[in-house]
Design an enzyme around this catalytic site. Sequence first.
Site, PDB file in Angstrom:
ATOM      1  N   ALA A   7       0.807  -1.225   0.000  1.00  0.00           N
ATOM      2  CA  ALA A   7       0.000   0.000   0.000  1.00  0.00           C
ATOM      3  C   ALA A   7       0.839   1.273   0.000  1.00  0.00           C
ATOM      4  O   ALA A   7       0.687   2.135  -0.889  1.00  0.00           O
ATOM      5  CB  ALA A   7      -0.932  -0.018   1.212  1.00  0.00           C
ATOM      6  N   ALA A   8       1.726   1.414   0.982  1.00  0.00           N
ATOM      7  CA  ALA A   8       2.451   2.676   1.128  1.00  0.00           C
ATOM      8  C   ALA A   8       3.377   2.919  -0.057  1.00  0.00           C
ATOM      9  O   ALA A   8       3.370   4.000  -0.663  1.00  0.00           O
ATOM     10  CB  ALA A   8       3.246   2.667   2.431  1.00  0.00           C
ATOM     11  N   GLU A  31      10.052  -5.090  -4.752  1.00  0.00           N
ATOM     12  CA  GLU A  31       9.166  -5.838  -3.861  1.00  0.00           C
ATOM     13  C   GLU A  31       9.730  -7.246  -3.695  1.00  0.00           C
ATOM     14  O   GLU A  31       9.946  -7.956  -4.678  1.00  0.00           O
ATOM     15  CB  GLU A  31       7.744  -5.874  -4.428  1.00  0.00           C
ATOM     16  CG  GLU A  31       6.808  -6.908  -3.798  1.00  0.00           C
ATOM     17  CD  GLU A  31       6.653  -6.777  -2.286  1.00  0.00           C
ATOM     18  OE1 GLU A  31       6.608  -5.651  -1.776  1.00  0.00           O
ATOM     19  OE2 GLU A  31       6.598  -7.831  -1.609  1.00  0.00           O
ATOM     20  N   SER A  37       0.463  -4.129  -3.957  1.00  0.00           N
ATOM     21  CA  SER A  37      -0.813  -3.483  -3.634  1.00  0.00           C
ATOM     22  C   SER A  37      -1.898  -4.493  -3.267  1.00  0.00           C
ATOM     23  O   SER A  37      -2.969  -4.504  -3.856  1.00  0.00           O
ATOM     24  CB  SER A  37      -1.293  -2.626  -4.815  1.00  0.00           C
ATOM     25  OG  SER A  37      -0.315  -1.673  -5.146  1.00  0.00           O
ATOM     26  N   CYS A  41      -5.055  -7.178   5.175  1.00  0.00           N
ATOM     27  CA  CYS A  41      -6.196  -7.271   6.097  1.00  0.00           C
ATOM     28  C   CYS A  41      -7.235  -8.253   5.596  1.00  0.00           C
ATOM     29  O   CYS A  41      -8.086  -8.702   6.354  1.00  0.00           O
ATOM     30  CB  CYS A  41      -6.868  -5.923   6.254  1.00  0.00           C
ATOM     31  SG  CYS A  41      -5.730  -4.548   6.191  1.00  0.00           S
ATOM     32  N   ASP A 279       3.620   0.874   7.546  1.00  0.00           N
ATOM     33  CA  ASP A 279       3.777   0.206   8.839  1.00  0.00           C
ATOM     34  C   ASP A 279       5.152   0.421   9.476  1.00  0.00           C
ATOM     35  O   ASP A 279       5.322   0.196  10.672  1.00  0.00           O
ATOM     36  CB  ASP A 279       3.576  -1.306   8.680  1.00  0.00           C
ATOM     37  CG  ASP A 279       2.133  -1.683   8.365  1.00  0.00           C
ATOM     38  OD1 ASP A 279       1.300  -0.773   8.202  1.00  0.00           O
ATOM     39  OD2 ASP A 279       1.859  -2.893   8.284  1.00  0.00           O
ATOM     40  N   ASN A 301      -1.816   3.727   3.116  1.00  0.00           N
ATOM     41  CA  ASN A 301      -2.228   4.348   1.862  1.00  0.00           C
ATOM     42  C   ASN A 301      -2.106   5.862   1.920  1.00  0.00           C
ATOM     43  O   ASN A 301      -1.622   6.510   0.985  1.00  0.00           O
ATOM     44  CB  ASN A 301      -3.676   3.953   1.542  1.00  0.00           C
ATOM     45  CG  ASN A 301      -3.755   2.658   0.752  1.00  0.00           C
ATOM     46  OD1 ASN A 301      -3.385   2.627  -0.409  1.00  0.00           O
ATOM     47  ND2 ASN A 301      -4.204   1.595   1.382  1.00  0.00           N
ATOM     48  N   TYR A 422     -31.392  10.954  11.054  1.00  0.00           N
ATOM     49  CA  TYR A 422     -32.401  10.156  11.746  1.00  0.00           C
ATOM     50  C   TYR A 422     -33.509   9.759  10.787  1.00  0.00           C
ATOM     51  O   TYR A 422     -34.069  10.594  10.077  1.00  0.00           O
ATOM     52  CB  TYR A 422     -33.007  10.915  12.926  1.00  0.00           C
ATOM     53  CG  TYR A 422     -34.327  10.314  13.351  1.00  0.00           C
ATOM     54  CD1 TYR A 422     -34.377   8.993  13.788  1.00  0.00           C
ATOM     55  CD2 TYR A 422     -35.515  11.025  13.245  1.00  0.00           C
ATOM     56  CE1 TYR A 422     -35.584   8.408  14.127  1.00  0.00           C
ATOM     57  CE2 TYR A 422     -36.724  10.444  13.591  1.00  0.00           C
ATOM     58  CZ  TYR A 422     -36.752   9.136  14.018  1.00  0.00           C
ATOM     59  OH  TYR A 422     -37.945   8.548  14.338  1.00  0.00           O
ATOM     60  N   TRP A 430     -33.279   9.439  19.248  1.00  0.00           N
ATOM     61  CA  TRP A 430     -32.031   9.813  19.893  1.00  0.00           C
ATOM     62  C   TRP A 430     -30.983   8.820  19.383  1.00  0.00           C
ATOM     63  O   TRP A 430     -30.972   7.658  19.789  1.00  0.00           O
ATOM     64  CB  TRP A 430     -32.114   9.719  21.421  1.00  0.00           C
ATOM     65  CG  TRP A 430     -32.751  10.898  22.085  1.00  0.00           C
ATOM     66  CD1 TRP A 430     -34.029  10.986  22.540  1.00  0.00           C
ATOM     67  CD2 TRP A 430     -32.130  12.171  22.400  1.00  0.00           C
ATOM     68  NE1 TRP A 430     -34.254  12.224  23.106  1.00  0.00           N
ATOM     69  CE2 TRP A 430     -33.102  12.971  23.033  1.00  0.00           C
ATOM     70  CE3 TRP A 430     -30.852  12.704  22.185  1.00  0.00           C
ATOM     71  CZ2 TRP A 430     -32.836  14.273  23.464  1.00  0.00           C
ATOM     72  CZ3 TRP A 430     -30.592  14.001  22.614  1.00  0.00           C
ATOM     73  CH2 TRP A 430     -31.574  14.769  23.244  1.00  0.00           C
TER      74      TRP A 430
END
Lengths: 451, 451
Positions: A7-8, A31, A37, A41, A279, A301, A422, A430
């Site tokens: 990602a980064a 890499e 990419s 997760c 990371d 990202n 709402y 509420w």
Amino acid sequence: MVVGGDAAGMSAAAQARRRRGPDDLGIVCFERGRATSYSACGIPYWIGGVVGSEDDLVARTPEQHRAGGLDVRTGTEVTAVDLDRRVVAWRSADGKGEEPFDSLVIATGSVPMRPPVPGIDAPGVHGVQTLDDGVALRAALDGARRVVVVGGGYIGLEIAEACRTRGLAVTVVDRAATPVGTFDPDVGAFLADAVRGLDVELVLSDGVAEVLTGPDGRARGVVTASGRELPADVVVLGLGVRPNVALARAAGVPLGPSGGIAVDARMRTQVPGVWAAGDCVESTHRLSGQRVVVALGTHANKQGRVAGINLGGGYATFAGVIGTAATKVCDLEVARTGLSSAEAEAAGYAFVTAVVDSTTTAGYMPGAEPIRLKLLAERRSGRLLGAQIVGRHGSAKRIDALAIAVWNAMSVDEVLGLDLSYAPPFSPVWDPVLIAARKAQEAVEADLSTC
Amino acid sequence: MVVGGDAAGMSAAAQARRRRGPDDLGIVCFERGRATSYSACGIPYWIGGVVGSEDDLVARTPEQHRAGGLDVRTGTEVTAVDLDRRVVAWRSADGKGEEPFDSLVIATGSVPMRPPVPGIDAPGVHGVQTLDDGVALRAALDGARRVVVVGGGYIGLEIAEACRTRGLAVTVVDRAATPVGTFDPDVGAFLADAVRGLDVELVLSDGVAEVLTGPDGRARGVVTASGRELPADVVVLGLGVRPNVALARAAGVPLGPSGGIAVDARMRTQVPGVWAAGDCVESTHRLSGQRVVVALGTHANKQGRVAGINLGGGYATFAGVIGTAATKVCDLEVARTGLSSAEAEAAGYAFVTAVVDSTTTAGYMPGAEPIRLKLLAERRSGRLLGAQIVGRHGSAKRIDALAIAVWNAMSVDEVLGLDLSYAPPFSPVWDPVLIAARKAQEAVEADLSTC
């Protein structure tokens, strides 16, 4: 040049390319693994069979990146960075070499935490950090019957559920009294119940003292600190991660107090022309003011994007983190933002808490699900310091409202005035967030008389 | 004393009672209808059979309020307020009388807008404002075959769907080119498609010119401005509401420029000792700066609470509105906050827009649903002025994140940095809100070169 193709790193490369064309700036991306990419997760969901194919986890393949004007070299590990000569040394199956750079982005990610116990490096002990890790774990689970997950953090629980989905016997061992230590224990208790509801054995308040190995040298179980022996065909590390800074440290790129690479708001390291993201870097926690490492794809990202924009001659900053996170175990959803009670105490805050139970829709609608919110509000000021949610379907993502309130340093009294959406299918009149803010404000007021 | 026994009035009464006991303050609550503290917003779901019982819509019955120390008088209409003598005149089935007061809360709610056309007051033309209205409408629908809904606002569409669920033939007539005019037309077009997907006939860009009546004087259909005749057994008013200020106006309580009762931040009218709350008052819109009437249960509850706290000797303020709202048609969810394009223009803002399509979970997860976001960002400053969401299950409630960003006057660049929750079951790694902010920021930057 970019080291690390997830990602980064690839976000940085893509953003730099947007601003500077191939004739202006050559961009080489190294890499170590096969894929770029990808969603680490998502690995638990692929292992559990919820996601059909490993390919689904790849947002952008090396070929797609190459078509975008990036020189992507997979299966190629950078073994050293020479900051004086401005070259990196690399190694691949085909050989090794050096590559010069003007600017460098370090996006080396993280590595699973390994307790320093005998046997921890044995074959059969698996991390879940990279897609290649995931592929190896999934292969190992074929034919396995018993799995021990060391650590009941987010990934640990997600892997435990995935293994149960595959019909395996699963034990999770965690040193804390409740799983996922970033939640308060009263919230963590719900997680523990949900995990046990999956017929996962949960061994809490107990650590791993040793990984047992068989005659073939492979892991065959663990022994806990209390002396329990837990046999297993596969051991999975779910203790969380630490920043992978070996390359940066060896090169002399300064680290910060948290152990991550030190960067400024523009993701610049303390070495001119060297950037870092993801990371492996540390970030500023906007509430505690401390430098922390939070390994999460969403930050990676954003940080990569910031590094790439700046490297490309633009201007962007990373605004820091507030500890927002979410996960689910079966149909139980949990989420958090800001500081937990332990974190708030450690940061020196005095606070009151409020816990409320509500529903995700108007109570009279079919499909109303229970949702519990816990808020932490600073004494006197009433500033919202943190929030935790535990509930059924439709609960977790509501943490974002509280995250933005925390981000903006709102008091719970201010939160109580918010104009939230709402309609009966979406919330009680509420909103649960408002009910929680109201109760927290009452707690702040009651506490004021004792200040 | 409180006039009006729904959300605003009863919230005010309950809060005042919490601060001042029965020996200190007598609280009489007059309610014209039978019920107190009911959810008018739930009526369409009761009519459609989604909610089983009328009683489910009642949050707190008159008996429950009485047990809490309130003198609740249902079926009793206040016909006049004498501010000099400090008495109200009331009328019920049993007779009439006067009741003195020290403090007064006006919470008379709203009445449906009625186009000034022939026949509009005929029997068979129904509003959906009160629970009694809902009971009358539901009874009228028994045995009906064809329904015309005049006005395609939130309630109009919800009633249309409810009537379709009951198997009735439904036509919705609206003067605008797309339903629910508080959405931009490109978002409203999705609503139109969803409504048509329910086999509801949608007559747009056409108003109602006349309500036709039969020999018995009952409505038997409508004629539109373009001359179309639409037969109907029941006509429902779905044009929205106006504040019910007849009592206040007659008593000399000043109204504001919007036509609602003028109140300050503590919900005080301009008459000492007289408070007002709910659909009958006007509020400050935090973006346009204008006084507006927004009839919504969530505001009514908050305003009633504020009035009751202040009346009881405490201190609380109502912080204003930003136009957040949500609804669904079948499985299409829509939500909005801040200003629509038309509203932003009317308020004098120049802005750019960004529209993005994303998914409610990581795209590779089963159950990922499409979600579209439209953001309005001010030129130069990039301040988020408004947001609209249209999508499938799990979309609408995400408007709250954008509502809180609008509330805090965040720029889209600031929104882009937010630490929102991420896990594959809950969002893509770039949350749809962040993707939209990123695109809006790009639009702001592209526009800057032309400023």
